[in-house]
Design a protein around this motif. Structure first.
Motif, PDB file in Angstrom:
ATOM      1  N   PRO A 409       2.575 -66.290  -0.629  1.00 42.63           N
ATOM      2  CA  PRO A 409       2.630 -67.117   0.586  1.00 42.63           C
ATOM      3  C   PRO A 409       2.198 -68.548   0.318  1.00 42.63           C
ATOM      4  N   SER A 410       2.826 -69.483   1.027  1.00 48.07           N
ATOM      5  CA  SER A 410       2.417 -70.888   0.930  1.00 48.07           C
ATOM      6  C   SER A 410       1.028 -71.071   1.522  1.00 48.07           C
ATOM      7  N   PHE A 411       0.726 -70.315   2.565  1.00 42.35           N
ATOM      8  CA  PHE A 411      -0.611 -70.334   3.164  1.00 42.35           C
ATOM      9  C   PHE A 411      -0.749 -69.174   4.137  1.00 42.35           C
ATOM     10  N   LEU A 412      -1.984 -68.868   4.467  1.00 43.08           N
ATOM     11  CA  LEU A 412      -2.335 -67.869   5.477  1.00 43.08           C
ATOM     12  C   LEU A 412      -3.144 -68.592   6.552  1.00 43.08           C
ATOM     13  N   MET A 413      -2.917 -68.238   7.819  1.00 41.63           N
ATOM     14  CA  MET A 413      -3.557 -68.997   8.891  1.00 41.63           C
ATOM     15  C   MET A 413      -3.896 -68.098  10.079  1.00 41.63           C
ATOM     16  N   VAL A 414      -5.116 -68.223  10.581  1.00 42.59           N
ATOM     17  CA  VAL A 414      -5.499 -67.613  11.845  1.00 42.59           C
ATOM     18  C   VAL A 414      -5.466 -68.711  12.901  1.00 42.59           C
ATOM     19  N   ILE A 415      -4.638 -68.526  13.933  1.00 43.99           N
ATOM     20  CA  ILE A 415      -4.550 -69.502  15.020  1.00 43.99           C
ATOM     21  C   ILE A 415      -5.499 -69.061  16.128  1.00 43.99           C
ATOM     22  N   THR A 416      -6.417 -69.928  16.508  1.00 46.15           N
ATOM     23  CA  THR A 416      -7.444 -69.588  17.491  1.00 46.15           C
ATOM     24  C   THR A 416      -7.243 -70.368  18.791  1.00 46.15           C
ATOM     25  N   GLY A 417      -7.999 -69.946  19.798  1.00 46.24           N
ATOM     26  CA  GLY A 417      -7.896 -70.591  21.105  1.00 46.24           C
ATOM     27  C   GLY A 417      -8.638 -71.906  21.186  1.00 46.24           C
ATOM     28  N   GLY A 418      -9.540 -72.169  20.288  1.00 48.48           N
ATOM     29  CA  GLY A 418     -10.308 -73.411  20.337  1.00 48.48           C
ATOM     30  C   GLY A 418     -11.266 -73.501  19.167  1.00 48.48           C
ATOM     31  N   GLY A 419     -12.151 -74.497  19.214  1.00 50.93           N
ATOM     32  CA  GLY A 419     -13.131 -74.658  18.144  1.00 50.93           C
ATOM     33  C   GLY A 419     -12.633 -75.561  17.038  1.00 50.93           C
ATOM     34  N   PHE A 420     -13.053 -75.246  15.814  1.00 50.24           N
ATOM     35  CA  PHE A 420     -12.801 -76.113  14.657  1.00 50.24           C
ATOM     36  C   PHE A 420     -11.652 -75.594  13.800  1.00 50.24           C
ATOM     37  N   ALA A 421     -10.988 -76.536  13.113  1.00 53.10           N
ATOM     38  CA  ALA A 421     -10.004 -76.211  12.088  1.00 53.10           C
ATOM     39  C   ALA A 421     -10.676 -76.392  10.730  1.00 53.10           C
ATOM     40  N   TYR A 422     -10.557 -75.375   9.861  1.00 49.09           N
ATOM     41  CA  TYR A 422     -11.189 -75.438   8.546  1.00 49.09           C
ATOM     42  C   TYR A 422     -10.541 -74.411   7.630  1.00 49.09           C
ATOM     43  N   ARG A 423     -10.916 -74.486   6.360  1.00 45.36           N
ATOM     44  CA  ARG A 423     -10.418 -73.510   5.397  1.00 45.36           C
ATOM     45  C   ARG A 423     -11.570 -72.620   4.965  1.00 45.36           C
ATOM     46  N   ARG A 424     -11.361 -71.314   5.062  1.00 39.00           N
ATOM     47  CA  ARG A 424     -12.370 -70.342   4.682  1.00 39.00           C
ATOM     48  C   ARG A 424     -12.469 -70.223   3.155  1.00 39.00           C
ATOM     49  N   ARG A 425     -13.520 -69.569   2.703  1.00 38.28           N
ATOM     50  CA  ARG A 425     -13.696 -69.373   1.263  1.00 38.28           C
ATOM     51  C   ARG A 425     -12.598 -68.527   0.645  1.00 38.28           C
ATOM     52  N   ASP A 426     -12.024 -67.633   1.460  1.00 37.95           N
ATOM     53  CA  ASP A 426     -10.929 -66.799   0.937  1.00 37.95           C
ATOM     54  C   ASP A 426      -9.593 -67.526   0.962  1.00 37.95           C
ATOM     55  N   GLY A 427      -9.588 -68.792   1.370  1.00 38.41           N
ATOM     56  CA  GLY A 427      -8.372 -69.593   1.374  1.00 38.41           C
ATOM     57  C   GLY A 427      -7.595 -69.572   2.674  1.00 38.41           C
ATOM     58  N   VAL A 428      -8.004 -68.737   3.622  1.00 39.32           N
ATOM     59  CA  VAL A 428      -7.303 -68.641   4.907  1.00 39.32           C
ATOM     60  C   VAL A 428      -7.681 -69.836   5.784  1.00 39.32           C
ATOM     61  N   PHE A 429      -6.671 -70.477   6.345  1.00 40.34           N
ATOM     62  CA  PHE A 429      -6.916 -71.574   7.274  1.00 40.34           C
ATOM     63  C   PHE A 429      -7.212 -71.015   8.665  1.00 40.34           C
ATOM     64  N   VAL A 430      -8.189 -71.585   9.331  1.00 36.25           N
ATOM     65  CA  VAL A 430      -8.469 -71.283  10.729  1.00 36.25           C
ATOM     66  C   VAL A 430      -8.118 -72.539  11.510  1.00 36.25           C
ATOM     67  N   VAL A 431      -7.126 -72.429  12.398  1.00 32.85           N
ATOM     68  CA  VAL A 431      -6.615 -73.621  13.084  1.00 32.85           C
ATOM     69  C   VAL A 431      -6.446 -73.331  14.581  1.00 32.85           C
ATOM     70  N   PRO A 432      -7.110 -74.067  15.446  1.00 32.26           N
ATOM     71  CA  PRO A 432      -6.873 -73.919  16.885  1.00 32.26           C
ATOM     72  C   PRO A 432      -5.444 -74.326  17.247  1.00 32.26           C
ATOM     73  N   ALA A 433      -4.878 -73.654  18.237  1.00 33.94           N
ATOM     74  CA  ALA A 433      -3.525 -74.001  18.695  1.00 33.94           C
ATOM     75  C   ALA A 433      -3.486 -75.457  19.163  1.00 33.94           C
ATOM     76  N   GLY A 434      -4.629 -75.962  19.641  1.00 37.44           N
ATOM     77  CA  GLY A 434      -4.708 -77.335  20.113  1.00 37.44           C
ATOM     78  C   GLY A 434      -4.810 -78.364  19.019  1.00 37.44           C
ATOM     79  N   CYS A 435      -4.640 -77.956  17.756  1.00 34.95           N
ATOM     80  CA  CYS A 435      -4.634 -78.908  16.627  1.00 34.95           C
ATOM     81  C   CYS A 435      -3.308 -78.918  15.894  1.00 34.95           C
ATOM     82  N   LEU A 436      -2.412 -77.982  16.192  1.00 34.92           N
ATOM     83  CA  LEU A 436      -1.171 -77.830  15.418  1.00 34.92           C
ATOM     84  C   LEU A 436      -0.068 -78.804  15.828  1.00 34.92           C
ATOM     85  N   LYS A 437       0.783 -79.107  14.866  1.00 30.24           N
ATOM     86  CA  LYS A 437       2.016 -79.848  15.144  1.00 30.24           C
ATOM     87  C   LYS A 437       3.044 -79.438  14.095  1.00 30.24           C
ATOM     88  N   ASP A 438       4.232 -80.030  14.174  1.00 31.25           N
ATOM     89  CA  ASP A 438       5.316 -79.706  13.248  1.00 31.25           C
ATOM     90  C   ASP A 438       5.008 -80.235  11.843  1.00 31.25           C
TER      91      ASP A 438
END
Length: 438
Positions: A409-438
């Motif tokens: 995979p190019s990346f793995l991502m958990v999309i959340t309802g809010g909070g912070f966008a960051y990259r976890r130690r396991d490489g998974v991105f945590v990104v709020p829906a309110g931070c995403l774009k194309d």
């Protein structure tokens, strides 16, 4: 054609790209998603077949001299072209006769039943044949799907995390969403309908309820020209809404409807679902079936999904407060919103959105696949406490892919309802829906 009040859309560039490479472009999508405004913004002249003052004359002219309706500065917009099917062949012929790109833009809120409308050399009376489409338009008419606005387009997302950049190898993200769960609940119930963005909240919510009601009372019948029972249509839409973002079977939908005292057969259910698909309201998320290292059985059922979560909320009579008090269903509606947004964001990349589920219970809500073989997996997790479980599932899925037959995979991502966008130690991105774009 100038429009001082036009809100930019992600598909603006897509439309321009298609106009540079095709003689005509078909823009399809549900009513009120903004097709006409977007097409009009790119056009130099327009024909509106639903203009009540000109409609009768236009339809008569379409049957006698359709080429006359195509006259005008290019690109010329033909709005709701399916009201006069003969215009499809007229546009295709005009493109053949006058070589050049970007001549016409067609918009449509109802997809023709190509099996019935395309003649393909079949027999029938002359009158019948005159109403048939004779050419698929392949090589002349490009197609573009348009959906309701994403959070980025409606202004809720600040766009600090780009889907394209993640696919291109961005290694880190850092941002904070500015929207709350209350904001998100309202955005879900209001939907991505452009007309609802600048009116009072109560009016915006009422507008979606009217939309859902009109679907059942008028639009479904107009989709295929056959009479529909509004009560049956409403019961089907409510059942789909209750089971949104799930792999619920047609049998369960049918039992749901029958439990409300309304008769329904397999065949009738499919007729109604087909009409909803032709109106671009039902847009299920198909299953992704990658090569695995293990012999695990991958589930092939599609996930029930609508073009916008607001329709589901309206069909169930749910407002923002109701959603906040039903966190489980809030989660399903949030996944629906994420599906809508990822479809919009991945369109410039020619991406497709799927889902993954297997016999072990392992799942990924949203898989974005690109035409060049790249792919990414995402899980929609409304609460921050669910992030760990979502990330763990995504890592397990990535580890089970047979990378000799499919790239990692190019990346793995958990999309959340809010909070912070960051990259976890396991490489998974945590990104709020309110931070995403194309």
């Amino acid at each position: 054609m100038e429009n001082h009040y036009y809100r930019p859309r992600i598909c603006d560039d897509l439309l321009q790209r298609s106009l540079r490479t095709s003689g005509a472009v078909l823009v399809s999508g549900p009513r009120r998603c903004g097709k006409t405004s977007t097409a009009e913004h790119a056009a130099e002249s327009a024909l509106f077949l639903q203009d009540p003052e000109r409609r009768a004359g236009c339809l008569r002219m379409a049957q006698t001299q359709p080429s006359f309706l195509l006259k005008g500065a290019k690109p010329r917009l033909i709005d709701e072209w399916q009201d006069a099917l003969i215009l499809w062949d007229a546009v295709r012929f005009a493109v053949d006769q006058t070589p050049g790109m970007g001549q016409f833009i067609l918009t449509g809120s109802v997809s023709p039943d190509w099996d019935k409308e395309f003649m393909a050399g079949k027999g029938g009376s002359g009158a019948d044949k005159s109403q048939k489409i004779r050419h698929t338009g392949t090589g002349r008419i490009a197609e573009m799907m348009m959906r309701p606005m994403s959070l980025r387009e409606s202004g809720e997302s600040d766009g600090t995390v780009s889907l394209k950049r993640l696919f291109d190898g961005q290694s880190d993200v850092a941002a904070e969403s500015r929207i709350t769960l209350e904001d998100l609940a309202y955005a879900i119930c209001r939907g991505g309908w452009p007309e609802s963005l600048d009116i009072e909240r109560s009016s915006a919510l009422e507008s979606v309820r009217d939309y859902a009601d009109a679907l059942c009372r008028r639009d479904l019948g107009a989709a295929d020209g056959s009479r529909k029972n509004p009560d049956r249509a409403g019961a089907i839409l409510r059942s789909l809404s209750r089971h949104i973002s799930s792999m619920t079977s047609s049998r369960t939908i049918m039992q749901d409807v029958r439990a409300s005292g309304i008769s329904l057969t397999d065949k009738t259910l499919e007729v109604y679902l087909s009409a909803l698909r032709r109106l671009f309201i039902v847009e299920d998320v198909k299953a992704w079936q990658p090569p695995l290292r293990s012999s695990t059985k991958i589930r092939s059922s599609a996930k029930r999904q609508l073009c916008d979560p607001s329709i589901a909320a309206a069909a169930l009579g749910m407002g923002p407060e109701d959603i906040l008090n039903d966190f489980e269903h809030f989660g399903y509606l949030f996944e629906s919103l994420c599906a809508r947004d990822l479809r919009v964001y991945s369109e410039p990349l020619r991406g497709t959105v799927r889902h993954y589920s297997d016999s072990r219970g392992l799942k990924a809500d949203l898989i974005v696949t690109l035409g060049d073989g790249r792919w990414a997996a995402a899980d929609a997790r409304l609460g921050s406490e669910e992030t760990e479980e979502g990330a763990r599932d995504l890592v397990r899925l990535a580890g089970d892919i047979d990378t000799e037959r499919l790239r990692a995979p190019s990346f793995l991502m958990v999309i959340t309802g809010g909070g912070f966008a960051y990259r976890r130690r396991d490489g998974v991105f945590v990104v709020p829906a309110g931070c995403l774009k194309d």
